[in-house]
Motif scaffolding. Structure first.
Motif, PDB file in Angstrom:
ATOM      1  N   VAL A  74       0.862  -1.173   0.000  1.00 36.34           N
ATOM      2  CA  VAL A  74       0.000   0.000   0.000  1.00 36.34           C
ATOM      3  C   VAL A  74       0.900   1.225   0.000  1.00 36.34           C
ATOM      4  CG1 VAL A  74      -1.749   1.313   1.256  1.00 36.34           C
ATOM      5  CG2 VAL A  74      -1.874  -1.189   1.194  1.00 36.34           C
ATOM      6  N   ARG A  75       0.611   2.145  -0.891  1.00 34.52           N
ATOM      7  CA  ARG A  75       1.355   3.409  -0.983  1.00 34.52           C
ATOM      8  C   ARG A  75       0.470   4.520  -0.426  1.00 34.52           C
ATOM      9  NH1 ARG A  75       2.666   4.493  -6.810  1.00 34.52           N
ATOM     10  NH2 ARG A  75       4.294   2.962  -6.465  1.00 34.52           N
ATOM     11  N   ARG A  76       1.049   5.356   0.441  1.00 39.17           N
ATOM     12  CA  ARG A  76       0.314   6.476   1.030  1.00 39.17           C
ATOM     13  C   ARG A  76       0.958   7.780   0.575  1.00 39.17           C
ATOM     14  NH1 ARG A  76       0.732   7.339   7.307  1.00 39.17           N
ATOM     15  NH2 ARG A  76       2.644   8.344   6.639  1.00 39.17           N
ATOM     16  N   THR A  77       0.165   8.675   0.019  1.00 44.21           N
ATOM     17  CA  THR A  77       0.648   9.980  -0.432  1.00 44.21           C
ATOM     18  C   THR A  77      -0.047  11.053   0.388  1.00 44.21           C
ATOM     19  OG1 THR A  77       0.910   9.120  -2.679  1.00 44.21           O
ATOM     20  CG2 THR A  77       0.903  11.510  -2.415  1.00 44.21           C
ATOM     21  N   SER A  78       0.758  11.870   1.055  1.00 42.72           N
ATOM     22  CA  SER A  78       0.236  12.966   1.867  1.00 42.72           C
ATOM     23  C   SER A  78       0.635  14.289   1.240  1.00 42.72           C
ATOM     24  CB  SER A  78       0.799  12.899   3.288  1.00 42.72           C
ATOM     25  OG  SER A  78       0.425  11.704   3.908  1.00 42.72           O
ATOM     26  N   VAL A  79      -0.264  15.250   1.293  1.00 44.95           N
ATOM     27  CA  VAL A  79       0.001  16.594   0.782  1.00 44.95           C
ATOM     28  C   VAL A  79      -0.255  17.571   1.921  1.00 44.95           C
ATOM     29  CG1 VAL A  79      -0.660  18.322  -0.919  1.00 44.95           C
ATOM     30  CG2 VAL A  79      -0.695  15.909  -1.528  1.00 44.95           C
ATOM     31  N   GLY A  80       0.627  18.528   2.068  1.00 45.62           N
ATOM     32  CA  GLY A  80       0.465  19.525   3.119  1.00 45.62           C
ATOM     33  C   GLY A  80       1.747  19.687   3.902  1.00 45.62           C
TER      34      GLY A  80
END
Length: 73
Positions: free
Chosen positions: A38-44
Motif C-alpha cells: 500500500v502506498r500512502r501519499t500525503s500533501v500539506g
C-alpha cells in the motif's frame, strides 16, 4: 502500521485500487514483482510518499480492507 520511504524497487508498479484523490492522505493498493503493498501519499505540512511492507496479495488485501474501514492508519 509501519510506513517506510518509497524506493524504486521495481521497473513497473500496477495500481490495483485507490482512494479518491480529494482525500488526504491518498492510498493506493499496488502490485509489483509478485508482491503487493500500500502506498500512502500525503500533501500539506508533511508532504511525502511512503509504503507499507511488500507482502503477499492476501496480506495486502487484508491491510487494504483495514485501511478502508478505519481500523489501520
Amino acid at each position: 502500521m509501519l510506513w517506510e520511504p518509497s524506493l524504486p524497487r521495481a521497473h513497473r508498479v500496477r495500481v490495483r485500487e485507490h482512494t479518491c484523490i480529494c482525500q488526504n492522505p491518498q492510498f493506493e493498493l499496488c502490485a509489483a514483482g509478485g508482491l503487493w503493498f500500500v502506498r500512502r501519499t500525503s500533501v500539506g505540512a508533511s508532504t511525502g510518499i511512503v509504503e507499507s511492507a511488500w507482502v503477499s496479495a492476501s496480506a495486502a488485501n487484508e491491510l487494504w480492507g483495514r485501511l478502508l474501514s478505519g481500523q489501520a492508519r
